[in-house]
Scaffold this motif. Structure first.
Motif, PDB file in Angstrom:
ATOM      1  N   VAL A 177       0.824  -1.209   0.000  1.00 44.59           N
ATOM      2  CA  VAL A 177       0.000   0.000   0.000  1.00 44.59           C
ATOM      3  C   VAL A 177       0.860   1.262   0.000  1.00 44.59           C
ATOM      4  O   VAL A 177       0.363   2.364  -0.292  1.00 44.59           O
ATOM      5  N   GLY A 178       2.130   1.124   0.321  1.00 45.50           N
ATOM      6  CA  GLY A 178       3.021   2.276   0.256  1.00 45.50           C
ATOM      7  C   GLY A 178       3.741   2.402  -1.059  1.00 45.50           C
ATOM      8  O   GLY A 178       4.475   3.375  -1.278  1.00 45.50           O
ATOM      9  N   GLY A 179       3.543   1.422  -1.967  1.00 44.35           N
ATOM     10  CA  GLY A 179       4.259   1.457  -3.233  1.00 44.35           C
ATOM     11  C   GLY A 179       3.457   0.914  -4.396  1.00 44.35           C
ATOM     12  O   GLY A 179       2.696   1.638  -5.044  1.00 44.35           O
ATOM     13  N   PRO A 180       3.551  -0.413  -4.660  1.00 44.76           N
ATOM     14  CA  PRO A 180       2.961  -0.974  -5.891  1.00 44.76           C
ATOM     15  C   PRO A 180       1.464  -0.751  -6.069  1.00 44.76           C
ATOM     16  O   PRO A 180       1.003  -0.591  -7.199  1.00 44.76           O
ATOM     17  N   ILE A 181       0.673  -0.759  -5.009  1.00 41.36           N
ATOM     18  CA  ILE A 181      -0.778  -0.595  -5.183  1.00 41.36           C
ATOM     19  C   ILE A 181      -1.283   0.667  -4.477  1.00 41.36           C
ATOM     20  O   ILE A 181      -2.454   0.780  -4.141  1.00 41.36           O
ATOM     21  N   LYS A 182      -0.406   1.617  -4.240  1.00 39.27           N
ATOM     22  CA  LYS A 182      -0.773   2.828  -3.502  1.00 39.27           C
ATOM     23  C   LYS A 182      -1.689   3.725  -4.314  1.00 39.27           C
ATOM     24  O   LYS A 182      -1.520   3.892  -5.527  1.00 39.27           O
ATOM     25  N   ASP A 183      -2.666   4.303  -3.628  1.00 39.71           N
ATOM     26  CA  ASP A 183      -3.529   5.324  -4.216  1.00 39.71           C
ATOM     27  C   ASP A 183      -2.895   6.681  -3.940  1.00 39.71           C
ATOM     28  O   ASP A 183      -2.894   7.150  -2.796  1.00 39.71           O
ATOM     29  N   PRO A 184      -2.364   7.359  -4.931  1.00 41.95           N
ATOM     30  CA  PRO A 184      -1.684   8.643  -4.685  1.00 41.95           C
ATOM     31  C   PRO A 184      -2.628   9.742  -4.218  1.00 41.95           C
ATOM     32  O   PRO A 184      -2.184  10.751  -3.660  1.00 41.95           O
ATOM     33  N   GLY A 185      -3.920   9.538  -4.434  1.00 39.27           N
ATOM     34  CA  GLY A 185      -4.870  10.553  -4.000  1.00 39.27           C
ATOM     35  C   GLY A 185      -5.211  10.478  -2.522  1.00 39.27           C
ATOM     36  O   GLY A 185      -5.859  11.386  -1.980  1.00 39.27           O
ATOM     37  N   GLU A 186      -4.816   9.413  -1.854  1.00 36.04           N
ATOM     38  CA  GLU A 186      -5.089   9.246  -0.423  1.00 36.04           C
ATOM     39  C   GLU A 186      -3.893   9.784   0.360  1.00 36.04           C
ATOM     40  O   GLU A 186      -2.806   9.208   0.350  1.00 36.04           O
ATOM     41  N   THR A 187      -4.107  10.895   1.059  1.00 33.78           N
ATOM     42  CA  THR A 187      -3.004  11.557   1.764  1.00 33.78           C
ATOM     43  C   THR A 187      -3.015  11.325   3.266  1.00 33.78           C
ATOM     44  O   THR A 187      -2.034  11.614   3.944  1.00 33.78           O
ATOM     45  N   ILE A 188      -4.124  10.812   3.815  1.00 36.84           N
ATOM     46  CA  ILE A 188      -4.208  10.632   5.267  1.00 36.84           C
ATOM     47  C   ILE A 188      -3.380   9.441   5.713  1.00 36.84           C
ATOM     48  O   ILE A 188      -2.595   9.520   6.657  1.00 36.84           O
ATOM     49  N   LYS A 189      -3.535   8.320   5.033  1.00 34.63           N
ATOM     50  CA  LYS A 189      -2.750   7.125   5.328  1.00 34.63           C
ATOM     51  C   LYS A 189      -2.534   6.344   4.041  1.00 34.63           C
ATOM     52  O   LYS A 189      -3.354   6.406   3.128  1.00 34.63           O
ATOM     53  N   ALA A 190      -1.401   5.646   3.970  1.00 33.14           N
ATOM     54  CA  ALA A 190      -1.101   4.868   2.770  1.00 33.14           C
ATOM     55  C   ALA A 190      -2.180   3.814   2.577  1.00 33.14           C
ATOM     56  O   ALA A 190      -2.435   3.002   3.468  1.00 33.14           O
ATOM     57  N   SER A 191      -2.784   3.799   1.400  1.00 35.05           N
ATOM     58  CA  SER A 191      -3.903   2.896   1.130  1.00 35.05           C
ATOM     59  C   SER A 191      -3.887   2.477  -0.331  1.00 35.05           C
ATOM     60  O   SER A 191      -3.269   3.123  -1.181  1.00 35.05           O
ATOM     61  N   SER A 192      -4.607   1.384  -0.597  1.00 34.94           N
ATOM     62  CA  SER A 192      -4.826   0.976  -1.978  1.00 34.94           C
ATOM     63  C   SER A 192      -5.962   1.801  -2.567  1.00 34.94           C
ATOM     64  O   SER A 192      -6.630   2.569  -1.869  1.00 34.94           O
ATOM     65  N   PHE A 193      -6.210   1.632  -3.849  1.00 38.34           N
ATOM     66  CA  PHE A 193      -7.381   2.246  -4.460  1.00 38.34           C
ATOM     67  C   PHE A 193      -8.640   1.613  -3.864  1.00 38.34           C
ATOM     68  O   PHE A 193      -8.640   0.442  -3.463  1.00 38.34           O
ATOM     69  N   VAL A 194      -9.696   2.378  -3.798  1.00 34.08           N
ATOM     70  CA  VAL A 194     -10.925   1.906  -3.183  1.00 34.08           C
ATOM     71  C   VAL A 194     -11.736   1.084  -4.179  1.00 34.08           C
ATOM     72  O   VAL A 194     -11.721   1.347  -5.387  1.00 34.08           O
ATOM     73  N   LEU A 195     -12.405   0.069  -3.674  1.00 34.59           N
ATOM     74  CA  LEU A 195     -13.279  -0.755  -4.507  1.00 34.59           C
ATOM     75  C   LEU A 195     -14.546   0.020  -4.859  1.00 34.59           C
ATOM     76  O   LEU A 195     -15.070   0.774  -4.029  1.00 34.59           O
ATOM     77  N   PRO A 196     -15.094  -0.153  -6.052  1.00 32.47           N
ATOM     78  CA  PRO A 196     -16.352   0.527  -6.390  1.00 32.47           C
ATOM     79  C   PRO A 196     -17.494  -0.011  -5.535  1.00 32.47           C
ATOM     80  O   PRO A 196     -17.528  -1.195  -5.179  1.00 32.47           O
ATOM     81  N   ASP A 197     -18.414   0.876  -5.196  1.00 35.80           N
ATOM     82  CA  ASP A 197     -19.522   0.490  -4.306  1.00 35.80           C
ATOM     83  C   ASP A 197     -20.324  -0.680  -4.862  1.00 35.80           C
ATOM     84  O   ASP A 197     -20.803  -1.529  -4.104  1.00 35.80           O
ATOM     85  N   ILE A 198     -20.464  -0.746  -6.172  1.00 36.68           N
ATOM     86  CA  ILE A 198     -21.303  -1.782  -6.767  1.00 36.68           C
ATOM     87  C   ILE A 198     -20.726  -3.180  -6.534  1.00 36.68           C
ATOM     88  O   ILE A 198     -21.461  -4.172  -6.535  1.00 36.68           O
ATOM     89  N   ASN A 199     -19.431  -3.281  -6.338  1.00 37.53           N
ATOM     90  CA  ASN A 199     -18.796  -4.586  -6.169  1.00 37.53           C
ATOM     91  C   ASN A 199     -18.462  -4.900  -4.710  1.00 37.53           C
ATOM     92  O   ASN A 199     -17.771  -5.883  -4.441  1.00 37.53           O
ATOM     93  N   ARG A 200     -18.944  -4.101  -3.792  1.00 38.09           N
ATOM     94  CA  ARG A 200     -18.719  -4.369  -2.373  1.00 38.09           C
ATOM     95  C   ARG A 200     -19.880  -5.173  -1.800  1.00 38.09           C
ATOM     96  O   ARG A 200     -20.969  -5.247  -2.390  1.00 38.09           O
ATOM     97  N   LEU A 201     -19.638  -5.785  -0.634  1.00 38.44           N
ATOM     98  CA  LEU A 201     -20.689  -6.575   0.011  1.00 38.44           C
ATOM     99  C   LEU A 201     -21.800  -5.663   0.507  1.00 38.44           C
ATOM    100  O   LEU A 201     -21.534  -4.643   1.158  1.00 38.44           O
ATOM    101  N   ALA A 202     -23.032  -6.043   0.229  1.00 33.63           N
ATOM    102  CA  ALA A 202     -24.185  -5.264   0.668  1.00 33.63           C
ATOM    103  C   ALA A 202     -24.588  -5.679   2.078  1.00 33.63           C
ATOM    104  O   ALA A 202     -24.066  -6.640   2.651  1.00 33.63           O
ATOM    105  N   ASN A 203     -25.518  -4.930   2.628  1.00 38.47           N
ATOM    106  CA  ASN A 203     -26.055  -5.238   3.957  1.00 38.47           C
ATOM    107  C   ASN A 203     -27.304  -6.098   3.840  1.00 38.47           C
ATOM    108  O   ASN A 203     -27.995  -6.092   2.810  1.00 38.47           O
TER     109      ASN A 203
END
Length: 380
Positions: A177-203
């Motif tokens: 998350v700090g290099g190969p799959i890092k989302d450069p737009g996330e400045t608060i903490k090193a993270s990957s790109f976010v999954l689209p809502d449509i492909n996430r688990l629903a409630n």
């Protein structure tokens, strides 16, 4: 006689953990009193903030879902006589694999461009979620299978190696998350790109409980029948009871060890998928929430019974859910819940020495026959 023995063993398996929990509650009350808090007020707040009504109980169930799965990472190998504590590492690796799979199936890349982010690939969400689940299962399974292979083929202690694998998994995640799959737009903490809502688990309908809870319950039920009602489970329990006898009987102990460890790791890996697909939406340091370590405690309290793991997970999930309320309402440290968990862990470890030693649960055995009285007749 067999029914009596079975009843006594069942009663022992229920009474000792419950007694251990009561002792842990008493010790926790002493700790609270030492901190200047009313133990009864603390107990009441834990209950009301974890089980008091349907709204707060949903928060408890949300925390119980990953605990059910991570507990199996310890419970299944324990039937083979192995003590695996690499639950946290398998969860993290499973979460990373799930996000990588989800991003590839959603955007075609783990580091999608701005144009790719505007258009989600036309793959049905259910297939994306199945792909994420499969990726997490394989990654977590292979992670713990490596521990089993080291144990059988190189005689490396599985407890130590699985513990070290936790740190390796967390370091690997931080690197990715700090290099190969890092989302450069996330400045608060090193993270990957976010999954689209449509492909996430629903409630679940009309609730804030995600489908991960159903995953946990279903997997626990499957694990119970696999261990208790299949030839594979019988072979594993036989090897766990006496490995020398298992080898003499011709059982493939090596394959059993690796397969059981793979299944155990796959459960914890699936817990990582549930967390990233239903809660976080991406991989970052928030994934390391201690669910793997708490899962070890769940397995201990449940006596490695997959069905009992579901109930104990709800109990400990409630304790985790109440930590914030203790901090807000009673100005107690947020780690107070961890103190309670630690006390439960210590008492459960001690209670293991009581099995088979309490007189009330021992089989009295058949009563000795009274010999007939000696004859006093004088022969003629």
């Amino acid at each position: 006689m067999l029914k009596t023995t079975t009843w006594r063993k069942t009663a022992e398996a229920i009474a000792i953990p419950i007694g251990a929990l009561l002792v842990a509650l008493m010790l926790f009350g002493i700790f609270c009193a030492f901190c200047g808090k009313n133990p009864l007020a603390v107990y009441g707040l834990i209950y009301s903030s974890a089980f008091g009504n349907w709204r707060v109980f949903q928060g408890t169930l949300l925390r119980a879902a990953p605990l059910m799965l991570t507990a199996l990472c310890t419970a299944l190998p324990a039937r083979l006589g192995l003590m695996i504590i690499g639950n946290e590492g398998a969860l993290v690796v499973g979460g990373v694999a799930a996000v990588i799979t989800g991003l590839v199936l959603s955007y075609g890349s783990v580091t999608p461009s701005a144009e790719q982010l505007q258009q989600v690939l036309a793959i049905p969400p259910i297939l994306v979620q199945l792909g994420m689940a499969l990726g997490s299962i394989v990654a977590g399974g292979l992670w713990i299978a490596a521990v089993g292979a080291l144990r059988h083929y190189r005689a490396v202690n599985e407890t130590i190696s699985s513990l070290l694998m936790n740190y390796i998994a967390i370091a690997l995640m931080n690197h990715l998350v700090g290099g190969p799959i890092k989302d450069p737009g996330e400045t608060i903490k090193a993270s990957s790109f976010v999954l689209p809502d449509i492909n996430r688990l629903a409630n679940l309908p009309t609730t804030r409980i995600h489908y991960g809870l159903l995953y946990g319950i279903i997997v626990c039920v499957i694990a119970y029948f696999l261990i208790q009602h299949t030839t594979f489970g019988f072979a594993a329990r036989t090897a766990g009871g006496n490995i020398k006898a298992a080898r003499i009987a011709g059982l493939p102990v090596g394959k059993l060890t690796v397969m059981i460890c793979f299944l155990a790791g796959s459960c914890a890996g699936l817990a990582g998928m549930v967390e990233v697909a239903a809660v976080h939406g991406r991989v970052n340091e928030s994934l390391v929430a201690g669910y793997g370590y708490t899962g070890i405690l769940v397995a201990f309290v449940a006596r490695y019974n997959p069905i009992a793991c579901t109930i104990v997970s709800i109990l400990l999930g409630g304790i985790l859910a109440s930590s914030g309320a203790l901090q807000r309402n009673l100005t107690m440290p947020d780690a107070t819940a961890l103190v309670f968990q630690g006390l439960v862990f210590l008492v459960i470890l001690y209670s293991d020495s009581l099995y088979g030693r309490l007189q009330i649960f021992k089989d009295p055995g058949p009563k000795a026959a009274v010999p007939p009285a000696a004859s006093t007749t004088i022969p003629a």
